[in-house]
Design an enzyme around this catalytic site. Sequence first.
Site, mmCIF file in Angstrom:
data_model
loop_
_atom_site.group_PDB
_atom_site.id
_atom_site.type_symbol
_atom_site.label_atom_id
_atom_site.label_comp_id
_atom_site.label_asym_id
_atom_site.label_seq_id
_atom_site.Cartn_x
_atom_site.Cartn_y
_atom_site.Cartn_z
ATOM 1 N N GLU A 35 0.806 -1.234 0.000
ATOM 2 C CA GLU A 35 0.000 0.000 0.000
ATOM 3 C C GLU A 35 0.833 1.275 0.000
ATOM 4 O O GLU A 35 0.331 2.339 -0.344
ATOM 5 C CB GLU A 35 -0.964 -0.007 1.186
ATOM 6 C CG GLU A 35 -2.144 -0.931 0.939
ATOM 7 C CD GLU A 35 -2.890 -1.265 2.217
ATOM 8 O OE1 GLU A 35 -3.092 -0.335 3.021
ATOM 9 O OE2 GLU A 35 -3.243 -2.439 2.400
ATOM 10 N N HIS A 37 3.469 1.684 -2.002
ATOM 11 C CA HIS A 37 3.628 1.913 -3.442
ATOM 12 C C HIS A 37 2.314 2.366 -4.072
ATOM 13 O O HIS A 37 2.292 3.297 -4.872
ATOM 14 C CB HIS A 37 4.049 0.613 -4.145
ATOM 15 C CG HIS A 37 5.365 0.044 -3.717
ATOM 16 N ND1 HIS A 37 5.475 -1.174 -3.100
ATOM 17 C CD2 HIS A 37 6.624 0.521 -3.816
ATOM 18 C CE1 HIS A 37 6.754 -1.442 -2.860
ATOM 19 N NE2 HIS A 37 7.478 -0.425 -3.268
ATOM 20 N N ASP A 153 11.838 6.523 2.490
ATOM 21 C CA ASP A 153 13.274 6.509 2.188
ATOM 22 C C ASP A 153 13.714 7.969 2.086
ATOM 23 O O ASP A 153 13.906 8.505 0.997
ATOM 24 C CB ASP A 153 13.518 5.741 0.893
ATOM 25 C CG ASP A 153 13.004 4.311 1.014
ATOM 26 O OD1 ASP A 153 13.647 3.508 1.686
ATOM 27 O OD2 ASP A 153 11.916 4.024 0.475
HETATM 28 P P1 AMP Z 1 11.004 0.443 -3.415
HETATM 29 O O1 AMP Z 1 10.167 -0.477 -4.209
HETATM 30 O O2 AMP Z 1 11.261 -0.020 -2.016
HETATM 31 O O3 AMP Z 1 12.243 0.898 -4.138
HETATM 32 O O4 AMP Z 1 10.139 1.769 -3.210
HETATM 33 C C1 AMP Z 1 9.621 2.469 -4.309
HETATM 34 C C2 AMP Z 1 9.039 3.759 -3.833
HETATM 35 O O5 AMP Z 1 8.009 3.504 -2.874
HETATM 36 C C3 AMP Z 1 10.051 4.680 -3.128
HETATM 37 O O6 AMP Z 1 9.791 6.027 -3.490
HETATM 38 C C4 AMP Z 1 9.764 4.430 -1.682
HETATM 39 O O7 AMP Z 1 10.131 5.503 -0.834
HETATM 40 C C5 AMP Z 1 8.260 4.261 -1.713
HETATM 41 N N1 AMP Z 1 7.781 3.558 -0.529
HETATM 42 C C6 AMP Z 1 8.244 2.384 -0.024
HETATM 43 N N2 AMP Z 1 7.598 2.065 1.112
HETATM 44 C C7 AMP Z 1 6.705 3.060 1.343
HETATM 45 C C8 AMP Z 1 5.750 3.324 2.364
HETATM 46 N N3 AMP Z 1 5.573 2.503 3.380
HETATM 47 N N4 AMP Z 1 5.006 4.452 2.268
HETATM 48 C C9 AMP Z 1 5.183 5.308 1.240
HETATM 49 N N5 AMP Z 1 6.063 5.118 0.243
HETATM 50 C C10 AMP Z 1 6.831 4.021 0.291
#
Ligand code: AMP
Length: 288
Positions: A35, A37, A153
């Site tokens: 959620e 993403h 992040d």
């Molecule tokens: P990742 O797939 O972990 O590389 O994350 C892709 C994007 O989703 C990045 O911009 C992350 O900061 C964001 N993201 C990951 N987890 C969350 C979360 N719990 N809440 C909001 N955005 C997130």
Amino acid sequence: LETINSIKDLKVALSAERARANTIGFVPTMGYLHEGHTSLISNARKTNDIVITSIFVNPLQFSENEDLNTYPSDIEADTTKAINAGCDFLFTPSVSQMYPSEQHTSKTKINVSDLAKSWEGSLRPGHFEGVATVVNKLLNIVGPCSVYFGEKDFQQLQIVKQMVSDLSIDASVIQCETIRDRNGLALSSRNSYLDAAQKQQASVLYQSLQAAAKLVEIGESDPSTIEEFCRNRIISKIDASVDYIGVVDPKTLQVPDKIVDEVRILAAINFADVRLLDNIGCSPCVTK
Ligand code: AMP
């Protein structure tokens, strides 16, 4: 939803959208969508005509001892979640599509100096270079009006903002709030490595950040006192090792001498063999 895995095909499809004067919102991810993403996708949906999500586990940002080869993946479930959140295009390039050279790497690397050196950067050499390089490449491929990143992040977000500004990239970086489970644990694809009881315990990380933020809000102005408080609270409640707690200026990521303005408390811990990252924003209460 159209799934595309070639850079050329994606450029053709998006040129056609631009020719129709459609605005493009872009959400880069490494997949195994949750959620957090889908909240980025929903945000993009609100203000753009076309929403594109990429799923690419970028080898450049993993070092050898990390979980590149075991990073969770479920493209079918991701497709359904992306559709439900309002995504129009899913870009799922292979490593050889993104890095066609024999070594599957990029000779050109983006180094966002200073911001990338501290915190995560000091513990994961090359990580942010890999992130900045792939984000730059994806932005060149997609050419979005807006690109969406999570506060989860936080250092990555600041690095991307700096790169976009320094390199005059024509996209707005939209900062989106962290989505959490009901106990406060920030959602993360790597949480799938934890069982339910461990997830419950892991929520101590955010609860400790909240307690530390409260201290800032009631007037504690010494960053190291806040840091110690947060660290002790975590290790007194769960069997975790703390990589760092940083009480930082949100733009420079430097620790101020004294907290007089808004700060971000950044934290990274190792718990049950999983690295957990989280952060919280807070400001000292202004007394008149
Ligand atoms: P990742 O797939 O972990 O590389 O994350 C892709 C994007 O989703 C990045 O911009 C992350 O900061 C964001 N993201 C990951 N987890 C969350 C979360 N719990 N809440 C909001 N955005 C997130």
